[in-house]
Design an enzyme around this catalytic site. Structure first.
Site, short mmCIF file in Angstrom:
data_model
loop_
_atom_site.label_atom_id
_atom_site.label_comp_id
_atom_site.label_asym_id
_atom_site.label_seq_id
_atom_site.Cartn_x
_atom_site.Cartn_y
_atom_site.Cartn_z
CG ASP A 197 -10.78 -1.15 5.04
OD1 ASP A 197 -10.74 -1.83 5.92
OD2 ASP A 197 -9.53 -0.38 4.73
CE LYS A 208 -7.53 -2.41 6.62
NZ LYS A 208 -7.51 -0.91 6.74
CD GLU A 230 -8.90 -0.83 0.47
OE1 GLU A 230 -8.04 -0.84 -0.12
OE2 GLU A 230 -8.63 -0.94 1.98
N GLY A 238 -4.28 -4.70 5.75
CA GLY A 238 -3.05 -4.40 6.95
C GLY A 238 -3.38 -2.94 7.58
CB SER A 280 -1.15 0.08 1.39
OG SER A 280 -1.51 1.23 1.51
CG ASP A 324 -7.71 2.16 0.68
OD1 ASP A 324 -8.80 2.64 0.60
OD2 ASP A 324 -7.15 1.73 1.77
CG ASN A 335 -8.02 5.12 3.91
OD1 ASN A 335 -7.29 5.08 3.12
ND2 ASN A 335 -8.40 4.15 4.54
CE LYS A 377 -4.84 0.00 0.33
NZ LYS A 377 -5.32 -0.85 1.48
CG LEU A 378 -1.23 3.83 -6.94
CD1 LEU A 378 -1.42 4.69 -7.99
CD2 LEU A 378 0.15 3.88 -6.35
CE LYS A 379 -4.01 3.56 2.33
NZ LYS A 379 -5.27 3.05 3.04
O1 OSB Z 1 -7.02 1.60 4.83
O2 OSB Z 1 -6.25 -0.10 4.33
C1 OSB Z 1 -6.15 0.84 4.77
C2 OSB Z 1 -2.82 1.61 7.00
C3 OSB Z 1 -3.54 2.26 8.09
C4 OSB Z 1 -5.04 2.49 8.38
C5 OSB Z 1 -5.70 1.98 7.11
C6 OSB Z 1 -5.24 1.37 5.92
C7 OSB Z 1 -3.87 1.24 5.72
C8 OSB Z 1 -3.14 0.78 4.68
C9 OSB Z 1 -1.85 0.09 4.75
O3 OSB Z 1 -3.56 1.02 3.64
C10 OSB Z 1 -1.63 -1.38 4.91
C11 OSB Z 1 -0.73 -2.08 5.38
O4 OSB Z 1 0.35 -2.12 4.54
O5 OSB Z 1 -0.63 -2.41 6.56
MG MG Z 2 -8.33 0.58 3.23
#
Ligand code: OSB
Ligand code: MG
Length: 367
Positions: A238, A262, A213, A290, A135, A188, A190, A161-163
């Site tokens: 998620d 998760k 995501e 993660g 990520s 992703d 969020n 995976k790109l935020k």
């Molecule tokens: O949304 O998946 C998520 C990290 C912290 C909180 C939320 C997320 C994430 C990640 C990183 O995307 C995942 C990882 O490498 O542990």
């Molecule tokens: Mg996520």
């Protein structure tokens, strides 16, 4: 099994690089580590709540408070317990799934270590290694992003995976697709978008992403279902998937066609397995998310990711993607995969010196 007490620790682990998402920037991973002590041994669990309640409503100080005030006293009162019984004992307390997960994992780990059974076998794993993705956080510039992605691909990661967030979405995705060609790529958000952003998000369709995501609010299942009718990129949830029931509802509504599981977010590995089962019965692929875990949480995530329904690479990256010094033996990605631990329980334990070095506070709650 009789517990003699539970130890809570707050740890602070510096990240190798700042990790930026639509909800903030992390430079240090603060987390709660739970140790369940028995006459025969001990077990470990890692709580995935973060310093501030920005990913979910849970946060480190809230986890410490609910563990010591409600969850641990309930376990102490219950007397003879096992890992499978923890969920029922803490069920009367609303929410706080991350704290419940850490406690259940510590008790389950203690039980499985004593019995000599690996968590992977207990959960029903069918693989001894899992495919790894990574990520990648929001960066200050596209060249910086391309350098980061190139580095991860060189290390063998099988999926990127790109935020994303408004203002950092179409252009970085296009740049990564153009530069690296036919890689497995997903994004992703969020919860950074609104229902009215559907036409904008449809502009991601030409880039053949595996999934998008959690584009919308965690409570907005109907919004995700409507979005799924407008965008061609598969929707993965998620934050919305807090339980097996939530997963079943989201699938029934058409709010997602892929699920990020998760264990911390859903109250533990046993509920995570139920989500896996629900998704599998509906032909919905799952992958293991993660939360910037240390080796303790990572070990257990790998056991889960070895179940048959985990058909997409997860955010289970190597220790060095997060930390210069992990508190367990480091997890090292080889040929784009991580080995599932084979020892009893979660299969790893923290090194006492390494754990002490990052511990900022310890509380021992005797039973
Ligand atoms: O949304 O998946 C998520 C990290 C912290 C909180 C939320 C997320 C994430 C990640 C990183 O995307 C995942 C990882 O490498 O542990
Ligand atoms: Mg996520």
């Amino acid at each position: 099994m009789k517990l003699t007490g539970i130890e809570l620790r707050v740890i602070e682990m510096p990240l190798v690089a700042p990790f930026r998402t639509s909800f903030g920037v992390e430079t240090v991973r603060e987390a709660v580590i739970v140790r369940a002590a028995t006459a025969d041994g001990e077990g470990w669990g890692e709580c995935v709540s973060m310093t501030s309640p920005l990913y979910s409503s849970e946060y480190v100080e809230g986890s410490m408070d609910v563990l010591r005030r409600a969850l641990i006293p309930a376990i102490a009162r219950a007397g003879d317990i096992d890992g499978a019984g923890v969920g029922r004992i803490v069920e009367p307390f609303k929410g706080h799934r991350m704290s419940k997960a850490a406690l259940e994992t510590a008790v389950l780990d203690a039980e499985l270590r004593t019995a000599g059974v690996p968590l992977s076998r207990e959960l029903g794993a069918v693989r001894d290694e899992v495919d790894c993705g990574v990520s990648v956080g929001i960066m200050d510039s596209i060249p910086e992003l391309l350098d980061a992605v190139a580095g991860y691909l060189d290390q063998g990661y099988q999926r990127i995976k790109l935020k994303i967030e408004p203002g950092w979405d179409i252009d970085p995705v296009r740049a990564v697709r153009e530069r690296f060609g036919d890689i497995l790529l997903q994004v992703d958000a969020n919860t950074a978008y609104r229902r009215g952003d559907a036409q904008h998000l449809a502009r991601l369709d030409p880039f053949d992403l595996l999934l998008i995501e959690q584009p919308l609010d965690e409570e907005d299942l109907i919004g995700h279902a409507r979005l799924a009718e407008i965008v061609r990129t598969p929707i993965c949830l998620d934050e919305s998937i807090v339980s097996a029931r939530a997963a079943a509802d989201a699938i029934a509504l058409g709010a997602c066609s892929i699920v990020n599981i998760k264990p911390g977010r859903v109250g533990g590995y046993l509920e995570a397995r139920r989500i896996h089962d629900v998704c599998r019965a509906n032909d919905v692929p799952v992958w293991c998310g993660g939360m910037l875990e240390t080796g303790i949480g990572r070990a257990a995530n790998l056991a889960l990711a070895a179940l048959p329904g985990f058909t997409l690479p997860g955010d289970t990256s190597g220790s060095d993607r997060y930390y210069a010094h992990d508190i367990t033996d480091p997890f090292i990605v080889a040929d784009g995969r991580l080995a599932v631990p084979t020892g009893p329980g979660i299969g790893v334990a923290p090194h006492a010196d390494a754990l002490d070095a990052v511990t900022t506070r310890t509380e021992w709650i005797p039973f």
